[in-house]
Design an enzyme around this catalytic site. Structure first.
Site, short mmCIF file in Angstrom:
data_model
loop_
_atom_site.label_atom_id
_atom_site.label_comp_id
_atom_site.label_asym_id
_atom_site.label_seq_id
_atom_site.Cartn_x
_atom_site.Cartn_y
_atom_site.Cartn_z
N HIS A 108 -7.68 9.37 -1.77
CA HIS A 108 -7.12 9.21 -0.43
C HIS A 108 -8.04 9.75 0.68
O HIS A 108 -8.19 9.13 1.73
CB HIS A 108 -5.76 9.92 -0.36
CG HIS A 108 -4.84 9.34 0.67
ND1 HIS A 108 -3.48 9.41 0.56
CD2 HIS A 108 -5.09 8.70 1.85
CE1 HIS A 108 -2.92 8.81 1.63
NE2 HIS A 108 -3.88 8.39 2.42
N ASP A 137 0.84 -1.19 0.00
CA ASP A 137 0.00 0.00 0.00
C ASP A 137 0.87 1.25 0.00
O ASP A 137 1.71 1.43 0.88
CB ASP A 137 -0.88 -0.02 1.26
CG ASP A 137 -1.82 1.17 1.34
OD1 ASP A 137 -2.93 1.08 0.81
OD2 ASP A 137 -1.43 2.20 1.92
N LYS A 188 -2.74 6.01 -4.10
CA LYS A 188 -3.85 6.93 -3.81
C LYS A 188 -3.53 8.34 -4.27
O LYS A 188 -2.39 8.78 -4.17
CB LYS A 188 -4.12 6.97 -2.29
CG LYS A 188 -4.13 5.64 -1.59
CD LYS A 188 -4.34 5.80 -0.10
CE LYS A 188 -3.99 4.54 0.65
NZ LYS A 188 -2.56 4.37 0.86
N TYR A 212 2.84 9.61 0.38
CA TYR A 212 3.93 8.93 1.10
C TYR A 212 5.29 9.14 0.43
O TYR A 212 6.32 8.79 1.00
CB TYR A 212 3.67 7.42 1.23
CG TYR A 212 2.34 7.03 1.81
CD1 TYR A 212 1.59 7.93 2.58
CD2 TYR A 212 1.81 5.76 1.60
CE1 TYR A 212 0.36 7.56 3.09
CE2 TYR A 212 0.59 5.38 2.12
CZ TYR A 212 -0.14 6.29 2.86
OH TYR A 212 -1.36 5.92 3.36
#
Length: 232
Positions: free
Chosen positions: A81, A15, A45, A20
């Site tokens: 997200h 994921d 996302k 990130y």
């Protein structure tokens, strides 16, 4: 390093997200593992930030950036997200994501942190129904009605932060509960969630914890213990 140890231990669902800033690292690790791409399930996302979701063009650009960063031919699952300010906004971004499914660059699309009302709007107006909703779920904050709503509508519920936000009293009860199974409190939570039909994505930098988190399929909680956890 932790990504390679996870792959070595057998993890295949990875994921990530634009937020990130590690899509490129993940794409590289998947390639360097020498394991067939089809063995992996990669989720990314798109953030709800205004500068990213403002127009169809900006959405398209950032999804293409995700594909470029990961560099893996396709993405298995792509999520919004966080919800935008309006249902119409969510639908507009969603329609752009649908075009990527139609072109085969993304296999399936879903959402993250959406509530029942936001999901209902998408179900009603979208061409492609969300396959999954990823949201916080842990003992003390199961979000049971959201889980039930997802299941009723054939949307897969996926739990994040399963292990991160427990209060000390809850943890103490789980530690006691775990003893009779010769497991840890975290293994009890993950086993509970999996058997409740949730997909789980525990996060760990330690190889020992990664091994612990994947070793949760060899025991069955009693009905009594399931109810204790559910009612926390």
């Amino acid at each position: 390093k932790e990504l390679f140890s996870a792959i070595e231990l057998g993890y295949r669902l990875i994921d990530t997200a634009i937020m990130y800033r590690n899509e490129a690292v993940i794409g590289k690790a998947v390639k360097e593992s020498n394991i067939d791409r089809s063995e992996f399930f990669i989720t990314s996302k798109i953030p709800a930030d205004k500068e990213i979701t403002e127009t169809d063009e900006t959405v398209k650009y950032h999804v293409e950036q995700s594909l470029k960063e990961l560099d893996l031919e396709y993405i298995d699952l792509y999520l919004i997200h966080f919800p935008l300010e309006t249902n119409e906004g969510n639908l507009r971004v969603w329609r752009v994501l649908e075009t990527f499914v139609e072109s085969g660059k993304i296999k399936s699309i879903g959402v993250s942190n959406f509530n029942e009302e936001q999901l209902s709007y998408l179900i009603e107006h979208a061409k492609i129904k969300p396959v999954l909703n990823q949201f916080q779920s842990y003992p003390g904050k199961h979000q049971q009605s959201l889980i039930d709503f997802c299941k009723t509508n054939d949307i897969i519920p996926e739990a994040y932060q399963s292990l991160a936000k427990l209060d000390p009293e809850t943890k103490d009860v789980l530690v006691e509960l775990a003893k009779q199974y010769n497991k840890t409190w975290s293994q009890i939570i993950l086993n509970y969630q999996i058997n409740e039909g949730l997909v789980v994505i525990p996060k760990s930098h330690s190889k020992n914890h990664q091994l612990e988190n994947i070793n949760v399929f060899d025991f069955k909680l009693t009905k009594k213990d399931i109810n204790i956890i559910k009612n926390m």
